[in-house]
Design a protein around this motif. Structure first.
Motif, PDB file in Angstrom:
ATOM      1  N   GLY A 472     -11.163 -61.925  36.998  1.00 19.57           N
ATOM      2  CA  GLY A 472     -11.787 -62.354  36.031  1.00 19.57           C
ATOM      3  C   GLY A 472     -10.823 -62.239  34.727  1.00 19.57           C
ATOM      4  O   GLY A 472     -10.112 -61.276  34.536  1.00 19.57           O
ATOM      5  N   LEU A 473     -10.861 -63.358  34.098  1.00 18.93           N
ATOM      6  CA  LEU A 473      -9.787 -63.493  32.771  1.00 18.93           C
ATOM      7  C   LEU A 473     -10.671 -63.523  31.633  1.00 18.93           C
ATOM      8  O   LEU A 473     -11.380 -64.483  31.304  1.00 18.93           O
ATOM      9  N   SER A 526     -16.650 -57.167  31.145  1.00 19.40           N
ATOM     10  CA  SER A 526     -17.567 -57.487  31.873  1.00 19.40           C
ATOM     11  C   SER A 526     -17.228 -58.778  32.312  1.00 19.40           C
ATOM     12  O   SER A 526     -16.955 -59.621  31.701  1.00 19.40           O
ATOM     13  N   THR A 527     -17.596 -59.131  33.734  1.00 13.84           N
ATOM     14  CA  THR A 527     -17.164 -60.265  34.421  1.00 13.84           C
ATOM     15  C   THR A 527     -18.609 -61.150  35.003  1.00 13.84           C
ATOM     16  O   THR A 527     -18.397 -61.697  35.645  1.00 13.84           O
ATOM     17  N   ARG A 528     -19.591 -60.490  34.523  1.00 15.63           N
ATOM     18  CA  ARG A 528     -20.683 -60.961  35.134  1.00 15.63           C
ATOM     19  C   ARG A 528     -20.959 -62.419  34.758  1.00 15.63           C
ATOM     20  O   ARG A 528     -21.420 -63.209  35.889  1.00 15.63           O
ATOM     21  N   THR A 529     -20.839 -63.025  33.653  1.00 13.94           N
ATOM     22  CA  THR A 529     -20.915 -64.327  33.321  1.00 13.94           C
ATOM     23  C   THR A 529     -19.459 -64.941  33.102  1.00 13.94           C
ATOM     24  O   THR A 529     -19.341 -65.687  32.170  1.00 13.94           O
ATOM     25  N   ALA A 530     -18.447 -64.427  33.690  1.00 13.38           N
ATOM     26  CA  ALA A 530     -17.099 -65.072  33.416  1.00 13.38           C
ATOM     27  C   ALA A 530     -16.999 -66.503  33.775  1.00 13.38           C
ATOM     28  O   ALA A 530     -17.612 -66.950  34.573  1.00 13.38           O
ATOM     29  N   ASP A 531     -16.252 -67.299  32.943  1.00 11.27           N
ATOM     30  CA  ASP A 531     -16.053 -68.683  33.238  1.00 11.27           C
ATOM     31  C   ASP A 531     -14.679 -68.955  33.378  1.00 11.27           C
ATOM     32  O   ASP A 531     -14.188 -70.270  33.436  1.00 11.27           O
ATOM     33  N   THR A 532     -13.870 -67.833  33.366  1.00 19.67           N
ATOM     34  CA  THR A 532     -12.466 -68.222  33.744  1.00 19.67           C
ATOM     35  C   THR A 532     -11.933 -67.082  34.552  1.00 19.67           C
ATOM     36  O   THR A 532     -12.212 -65.935  34.527  1.00 19.67           O
TER      37      THR A 532
END
Length: 684
Positions: A472-473, A526-532
């Motif tokens: 995740g970025l 947090s990468t739960r809702t990552a978009d990148t």
């Protein structure tokens, strides 16, 4: 009366007129072929622009409708081809408006492809897996036959609402002042640039070839005009006779070439010499346009015949008519000087406007060189006339006497040289792009962003991808420890704690992901809702890019990828068009020069009046006829004559150079009519 006499002259079986009966129709055929090619290219671009305008989406603005269509444009690629892929979704419960060529919406997770992209999926299994069970667009929805275009729909449970580049389209067609959305990738081939190129590389050579054909000699024609002048016909009558006779010879060649051209382009699927794919019928110019072009072309041929003003049509009455002296006027050098001045000034100014001026100047020199050619021939004649030998004196005086007609082949050859120089300069400039600098080493990285992020998207993407590390970025920081990523990217250097990268390690990441500003690591993000996300893997960047695009299209909504490939610079599309145009124009100019060379060697050599001794002197100056490539004309243009055929129009500078039989000479004298045994005036 004028028409009957002109048609009788055009159909005469006199052997002395056969060369003109052949050269004028051939030149008219090549000339009209070039004009029709220019018209077909303009017609093609106009039809492509019309289809492109029909699919422009007018944005809803402040008045949305349930029938609107949501669209998210993004770029995609396969191998070296970059194309547009548009994610679409209905805005409401009503049936949405659809772009041209799309009969119905694809099912969730499916796509509709252009015919060219569909053909590519049949040859590439990995690309086919990216678009399973896709629809094929109707040709009305694509700009050109080779355009790659895809309309994709997000997988079930996904939406493109809320994406930053979302467009809400209310209708398709010309926006008429409203804000529009054009789904084309990049800039299409510039209509005005192609139209200007067609004018420079097709219209000018077409005119030069037509002039070369109309200017061919015919002793039978000259003799008949001289007889009519002796009987009291006015110069205007002679000019009208020459015009009608030229039209009668040029019209059949133009009509035949037009019929062949229409039959030839009817089944083409790409532009010859260019490779630009077209839809069936796009290259077919309207019939009314072709008919009008043929009529205008025939009238132009007649006007050229009047403007050239065959000297024998206006000579005074003599017992044995001869061609008058033609002079090279000083004003002929003005167009060439202006063209070269514009080219030099543009090169000195630099920049885009200066480059355009330089190209315009060089192209203008193509048309100006044939005008200035006679002056160069006159100068060359002055040099040869100072030769101590008799043959050199005769050759120089001949060039001084008739520089206009003798200089025509050299003018066309010079135009070919200038045209080639202009093309080489432009192509070298257009192809001088910065090469792609792909990261060196065994590791590759690609970043991907998408719409409608869900919890677990990173794991879903990793499972679909198979191999590689998906990270995740978040706010330009990688959500992972440096030491964990170093297991995938072996050359990554971390600090002593293993959480952050060293300065050289950050430099490596920025080279692997040049389009993303990676500022460091944040393992607790947090990468739960990552978009990148950033994807790392060993091996080829191209292979990772292809696999990731296929995996992202299957499970994510409107995925957009970025890698080092996005920094690649491509040459202008005009390079292919210009290369094809210069090749066609060069062939046409070579044909025109060949006509003038043959005409200079075979059609303008006087038939009597010099002794064998002077003929042998001239043969010694230019070389024996046995040293050249020779062929027998038979009855064309004179029975029993051997003629030297060489690529040196200066041969015509020596009258009587080409030997002939006594029977042929006697026939020539007999055809001259009463008073044919009178002395012949020398051009010395």
């Amino acid at each position: 009366m004028i028409v009957r006499v002109a048609l009788s002259l055009a159909r005469t079986p006199d052997p002395a007129h056969r060369w003109r009966q052949t050269a004028v129709p051939l030149a008219a055929a090549v000339s009209i072929f070039l004009l029709l090619a220019a018209g077909s290219l303009i017609s093609l671009l106009d039809r492509e622009a019309e289809r492109g305008s029909d699919r422009i989406g007018t944005l809803a603005g402040s008045s949305p409708s349930p029938s609107d269509l949501l669209m998210v444009p993004r770029t995609d690629n396969w191998a070296d081809s970059v194309y547009i892929s548009i994610s679409i979704e209905p805005a409401g419960a009503a049936a949405p408006v659809l772009p041209p060529g799309l009969g119905r919406l694809p099912s969730p997770g499916r796509a509709a492809l252009s015919p060219a992209l569909h053909e590519l999926t049949l040859r590439e299994p990995m690309l086919a897996s990216r678009y399973p069970h896709h629809l094929v667009l109707d040709p009305a929805g694509i700009r050109s036959g080779g355009e790659l275009l895809a309309y994709t729909r997000p997988p079930a449970g996904r939406t493109i609402r809320g994406y930053t580049s979302l467009q809400r389209v209310q209708r398709f067609g010309p926006p008429h002042g409203a804000q529009g959305f054009d789904p084309s990738y990049g800039s299409p081939v510039d209509f005005f640039a192609i139209a200007a190129g067609a004018s420079a590389f097709l219209l000018i050579p077409s005119l030069l070839v037509l002039i070369a054909g109309v200017a061919t000699a015919s002793p039978a024609r000259d003799r008949r005009f001289a007889i009519l002048r002796a009987l009291g016909a006015s110069r205007g009558t002679i000019a009208r006779l020459g015009m009608v006779e030229t039209i009668a010879l040029a019209l059949p060649g133009a009509v035949g070439a037009a019929l062949v051209f229409r039959g030839f382009v009817g089944g083409l699927t790409s532009v010859p010499l260019v490779g630009h794919a077209v839809l069936p019928g796009d290259l077919q110019a309207p019939f009314a346009f072709c008919l009008g072009l043929i009529v205008a072309h025939a009238l132009l041929a007649g006007a050229i015949a009047v403007a050239i003003g065959r000297p024998s049509a206006a000579t005074s009455v003599r017992p044995r008519p001869i061609a008058g002296r033609s002079r090279a006027r000083w004003w002929r050098a003005i167009p060439l000087g202006l063209a070269l001045g514009l080219a030099v000034g543009g090169a000195a100014a630099g920049g885009e406007s200066g480059g355009t001026a330089m190209i315009i100047g060089l192209v203008s020199a193509v048309a100006a060189l044939p005008v200035a050619g006679p002056g160069l021939m006159a100068l060359l004649g002055g040099v040869l006339a100072r030769s101590p030998s008799v043959s050199g004196l005769l050759a120089g005086r001949r060039l001084q006497w008739d520089p206009v007609r003798i200089g025509r082949p050299f003018g066309l050859c010079g135009a070919m040289v200038v045209l080639a120089i202009a093309t080489v300069c432009y192509v070298a400039l257009a192809r001088s792009v910065e090469p792609t600098r792909l990261p060196a080493g065994p590791d590759a990285a690609v970043s991907v962003s998408w719409a409608d992020p869900h919890r677990g998207d990173l794991d879903l993407l990793a499972d679909e991808l198979g191999s590689g590390t998906v990270v995740g970025l978040v706010r330009s920081r990688l959500a992972i420890d440096c030491s964990e990523l170093a297991e995938q990217v072996g050359s990554l250097q971390c600090d002593s704690g293993g959480e952050q990268a060293t300065k050289s390690g950050l430099g490596l990441l920025r080279r692997l992901l040049p389009v993303e500003s990676v500022s460091g690591f944040d393992p607790g993000a947090s990468t739960r809702t990552a978009d990148t996300a950033a994807v790392f893997d060993h091996g080829s960047l191209q292979a990772l890019d292809r696999r990731l695009r296929t995996a992202a299209d299957r499970v994510l909504a409107a995925p957009s990828l970025s890698s080092a490939f996005d920094l690649d610079s491509q040459p202008s599309e005009l390079v292919g068009w210009l290369t094809g145009a210069i090749l066609l124009a060069g062939l046409a100019l070579a044909f025109g020069a060949l006509l003038l060379v043959v005409d200079a060697v075979c059609g303008r050599v006087p038939r009597a009046g010099y002794s064998r001794r002077l003929e042998s002197r001239r043969d010694a100056w230019f070389g024996s006829r046995r040293r050249f490539l020779c062929f027998r004309f038979g009855r064309w243009p004179g029975r029993g004559r051997w003629s030297a055929f060489v690529l040196r129009p200066c041969l015509s500078a020596a009258p009587g150079l080409i030997p002939r039989s006594r029977r042929s000479a006697a026939s020539s004298l007999q055809l001259a009519g009463p008073g044919s045994w009178a002395p012949v005036r020398s051009p010395i």
